[in-house]
Design a protein around this motif. Structure first.
Motif, PDB file in Angstrom:
ATOM      1  N   GLN A  87       0.832  -1.207   0.000  1.00  0.00           N
ATOM      2  CA  GLN A  87       0.000   0.000   0.000  1.00  0.00           C
ATOM      3  C   GLN A  87       0.871   1.262   0.000  1.00  0.00           C
ATOM      4  O   GLN A  87       0.534   2.260  -0.651  1.00  0.00           O
ATOM      5  CB  GLN A  87      -0.914  -0.002   1.220  1.00  0.00           C
ATOM      6  CG  GLN A  87      -1.982  -1.073   1.184  1.00  0.00           C
ATOM      7  CD  GLN A  87      -2.881  -1.028   2.403  1.00  0.00           C
ATOM      8  OE1 GLN A  87      -3.538  -0.016   2.667  1.00  0.00           O
ATOM      9  NE2 GLN A  87      -2.923  -2.116   3.168  1.00  0.00           N
ATOM     10  N   GLN A 126       2.191   1.794  -3.511  1.00  0.00           N
ATOM     11  CA  GLN A 126       1.142   2.287  -4.402  1.00  0.00           C
ATOM     12  C   GLN A 126       0.818   3.749  -4.121  1.00  0.00           C
ATOM     13  O   GLN A 126       0.527   4.519  -5.040  1.00  0.00           O
ATOM     14  CB  GLN A 126      -0.118   1.423  -4.244  1.00  0.00           C
ATOM     15  CG  GLN A 126       0.050   0.016  -4.787  1.00  0.00           C
ATOM     16  CD  GLN A 126      -1.230  -0.792  -4.672  1.00  0.00           C
ATOM     17  OE1 GLN A 126      -1.638  -1.456  -5.621  1.00  0.00           O
ATOM     18  NE2 GLN A 126      -1.865  -0.766  -3.518  1.00  0.00           N
ATOM     19  N   ALA A 127       0.906   4.141  -2.859  1.00  0.00           N
ATOM     20  CA  ALA A 127       0.664   5.540  -2.513  1.00  0.00           C
ATOM     21  C   ALA A 127       1.760   6.443  -3.056  1.00  0.00           C
ATOM     22  O   ALA A 127       1.529   7.617  -3.368  1.00  0.00           O
ATOM     23  CB  ALA A 127       0.555   5.690  -0.992  1.00  0.00           C
ATOM     24  N   ASP A 140       3.594   5.855  -5.884  1.00  0.00           N
ATOM     25  CA  ASP A 140       3.657   5.891  -7.344  1.00  0.00           C
ATOM     26  C   ASP A 140       2.300   6.021  -8.016  1.00  0.00           C
ATOM     27  O   ASP A 140       2.229   6.172  -9.226  1.00  0.00           O
ATOM     28  CB  ASP A 140       4.330   4.611  -7.868  1.00  0.00           C
ATOM     29  CG  ASP A 140       5.734   4.447  -7.306  1.00  0.00           C
ATOM     30  OD1 ASP A 140       6.389   5.475  -7.080  1.00  0.00           O
ATOM     31  OD2 ASP A 140       6.148   3.295  -7.076  1.00  0.00           O
ATOM     32  N   GLY A 141       1.221   5.973  -7.231  1.00  0.00           N
ATOM     33  CA  GLY A 141      -0.108   5.988  -7.814  1.00  0.00           C
ATOM     34  C   GLY A 141      -0.660   7.390  -7.998  1.00  0.00           C
ATOM     35  O   GLY A 141       0.077   8.377  -8.145  1.00  0.00           O
ATOM     36  N   ASN A 199       0.572  10.537  -6.144  1.00  0.00           N
ATOM     37  CA  ASN A 199       1.781  11.209  -6.611  1.00  0.00           C
ATOM     38  C   ASN A 199       1.422  12.395  -7.505  1.00  0.00           C
ATOM     39  O   ASN A 199       2.028  13.466  -7.429  1.00  0.00           O
ATOM     40  CB  ASN A 199       2.661  10.219  -7.371  1.00  0.00           C
ATOM     41  CG  ASN A 199       4.032  10.787  -7.695  1.00  0.00           C
ATOM     42  OD1 ASN A 199       4.572  11.596  -6.936  1.00  0.00           O
ATOM     43  ND2 ASN A 199       4.584  10.400  -8.832  1.00  0.00           N
ATOM     44  N   SER A 235      -9.118   1.562   3.518  1.00  0.00           N
ATOM     45  CA  SER A 235      -8.314   0.388   3.159  1.00  0.00           C
ATOM     46  C   SER A 235      -9.194  -0.849   3.019  1.00  0.00           C
ATOM     47  O   SER A 235      -8.803  -1.952   3.405  1.00  0.00           O
ATOM     48  CB  SER A 235      -7.229   0.144   4.223  1.00  0.00           C
ATOM     49  OG  SER A 235      -7.823  -0.040   5.509  1.00  0.00           O
ATOM     50  N   TYR A 283      -9.642   7.858  -1.169  1.00  0.00           N
ATOM     51  CA  TYR A 283      -8.476   7.160  -1.695  1.00  0.00           C
ATOM     52  C   TYR A 283      -8.502   5.757  -1.123  1.00  0.00           C
ATOM     53  O   TYR A 283      -8.454   5.564   0.089  1.00  0.00           O
ATOM     54  CB  TYR A 283      -7.168   7.845  -1.325  1.00  0.00           C
ATOM     55  CG  TYR A 283      -5.964   7.040  -1.789  1.00  0.00           C
ATOM     56  CD1 TYR A 283      -5.649   6.959  -3.144  1.00  0.00           C
ATOM     57  CD2 TYR A 283      -5.181   6.347  -0.874  1.00  0.00           C
ATOM     58  CE1 TYR A 283      -4.565   6.200  -3.578  1.00  0.00           C
ATOM     59  CE2 TYR A 283      -4.100   5.586  -1.301  1.00  0.00           C
ATOM     60  CZ  TYR A 283      -3.797   5.515  -2.655  1.00  0.00           C
ATOM     61  OH  TYR A 283      -2.745   4.757  -3.086  1.00  0.00           O
ATOM     62  N   SER A 340      -6.632   2.645  -0.506  1.00  0.00           N
ATOM     63  CA  SER A 340      -5.193   2.370  -0.459  1.00  0.00           C
ATOM     64  C   SER A 340      -4.831   0.999  -1.017  1.00  0.00           C
ATOM     65  O   SER A 340      -3.754   0.831  -1.596  1.00  0.00           O
ATOM     66  CB  SER A 340      -4.691   2.490   0.984  1.00  0.00           C
ATOM     67  OG  SER A 340      -5.377   1.575   1.829  1.00  0.00           O
ATOM     68  N   ARG A 341      -5.687   0.001  -0.866  1.00  0.00           N
ATOM     69  CA  ARG A 341      -5.338  -1.328  -1.346  1.00  0.00           C
ATOM     70  C   ARG A 341      -5.429  -1.436  -2.863  1.00  0.00           C
ATOM     71  O   ARG A 341      -4.689  -2.206  -3.480  1.00  0.00           O
ATOM     72  CB  ARG A 341      -6.228  -2.383  -0.693  1.00  0.00           C
ATOM     73  CG  ARG A 341      -5.781  -2.760   0.715  1.00  0.00           C
ATOM     74  CD  ARG A 341      -6.531  -3.998   1.217  1.00  0.00           C
ATOM     75  NE  ARG A 341      -5.868  -4.569   2.374  1.00  0.00           N
ATOM     76  CZ  ARG A 341      -6.083  -4.205   3.624  1.00  0.00           C
ATOM     77  NH1 ARG A 341      -6.988  -3.241   3.877  1.00  0.00           N
ATOM     78  NH2 ARG A 341      -5.432  -4.759   4.624  1.00  0.00           N
ATOM     79  N   SER A 342      -6.345  -0.693  -3.469  1.00  0.00           N
ATOM     80  CA  SER A 342      -6.484  -0.739  -4.918  1.00  0.00           C
ATOM     81  C   SER A 342      -5.884   0.474  -5.610  1.00  0.00           C
ATOM     82  O   SER A 342      -5.929   0.569  -6.840  1.00  0.00           O
ATOM     83  CB  SER A 342      -7.965  -0.866  -5.301  1.00  0.00           C
ATOM     84  OG  SER A 342      -8.740   0.110  -4.642  1.00  0.00           O
ATOM     85  N   ALA A 343      -5.323   1.412  -4.818  1.00  0.00           N
ATOM     86  CA  ALA A 343      -4.683   2.616  -5.363  1.00  0.00           C
ATOM     87  C   ALA A 343      -5.628   3.383  -6.274  1.00  0.00           C
ATOM     88  O   ALA A 343      -5.265   3.796  -7.376  1.00  0.00           O
ATOM     89  CB  ALA A 343      -3.386   2.257  -6.090  1.00  0.00           C
TER      90      ALA A 343
END
Length: 230
Positions: A7, A10-11, A13-14, A17, A56, A91, A93-96
């Motif tokens: 997670q 992903q936070a 780079d997803g 960002n 989440s 947001y 977090s698990r699936s970005a």
């Protein structure tokens, strides 16, 4: 642990960002509170007018309604418009996934009958003012006052809109439509039976919990289990 690390990556780079790239640090308010509302509540983040809540959930396709109402509650608690919120979102977090809506679209999505944010906040503030939700037991006068307050946010639905969800009715080819979908037709009947729409019975308010009776200090506790002779 691996799930938490994933997670975090992903936070970084997803979609967050992209949000960081176009936002100045001084425009970010983590853990915003609402002192003017005189209630203990803190959201997750406000970023340049965007009210963002982090979730989440492992099953985002079964996103709980309570989370949607929670975000709306934060929006309404900003009675002084301190954070200048014009967009709300989640947001995941698990699936970005970053999902956002303009405030008007979000109110429309939830079927809010009052779309003017200032008016809706005013009604919400009046409903909270002097609220004694923890007072037990409440009196008949308290119950009457709550019923009068609940009439303020009563549905205000214009002609040409579905009486259940307040959405504009689609154009009909033959006769005018009363509901936008068959689901709203069935919901209308259920909501009227519960007194949630005009023309139905008066809805019952939750009753306070019964007062718990404490035994006196000199009470003797005996077993209530029956013993049968063999």
């Amino acid at each position: 642990m691996a799930d938490v690390v994933a997670q975090l990556h992903q936070a970084a780079d997803g979609p967050l960002n992209t949000l960081r790239a176009r936002t100045r640090p001084e425009d970010c308010t983590p853990g915003p509170t609402f002192p003017a509302a005189r209630i203990t509540a803190d959201a997750d983040l406000v970023v340049d007018g965007l009210l963002l809540d982090f979730k989440s959930d492992k099953h985002p396709h079964r996103f709980p309604k309570a989370s949607a109402w929670q975000l709306l509650g934060y929006l309404l608690l900003d009675t002084a418009d301190h954070y200048r919120i014009d967009t709300v979102g989640f947001y995941l977090s698990r699936s970005a996934v970053l999902a956002t809506w303009p405030v008007e679209d979000y109110l429309d999505l939830l079927g809010t009958c009052r779309r003017d944010l200032a008016a809706l906040r005013s009604v919400f503030a009046e409903l909270r003012a002097g609220c004694r939700a923890d007072a037990e037991p409440y009196t008949p006068e308290d119950e009457d006052r709550v019923r009068r307050l609940l009439q303020n946010p009563a549905p205000v639905i214009e002609a040409g809109h579905c009486p259940t969800c307040a959405q504009p009715l689609p154009e009909a080819t033959r006769r005018p439509r009363k509901f936008c979908t068959t689901r709203c037709r069935s919901r209308d009947q259920a909501m009227r039976r519960k007194g949630l729409l005009p023309g139905g019975p008066v809805p019952a308010l939750p009753r306070p919990r019964k007062e718990r009776l404490e035994p006196p200090e000199n009470a003797e506790i005996v077993s209530l289990t029956p013993h049968l002779r063999r």
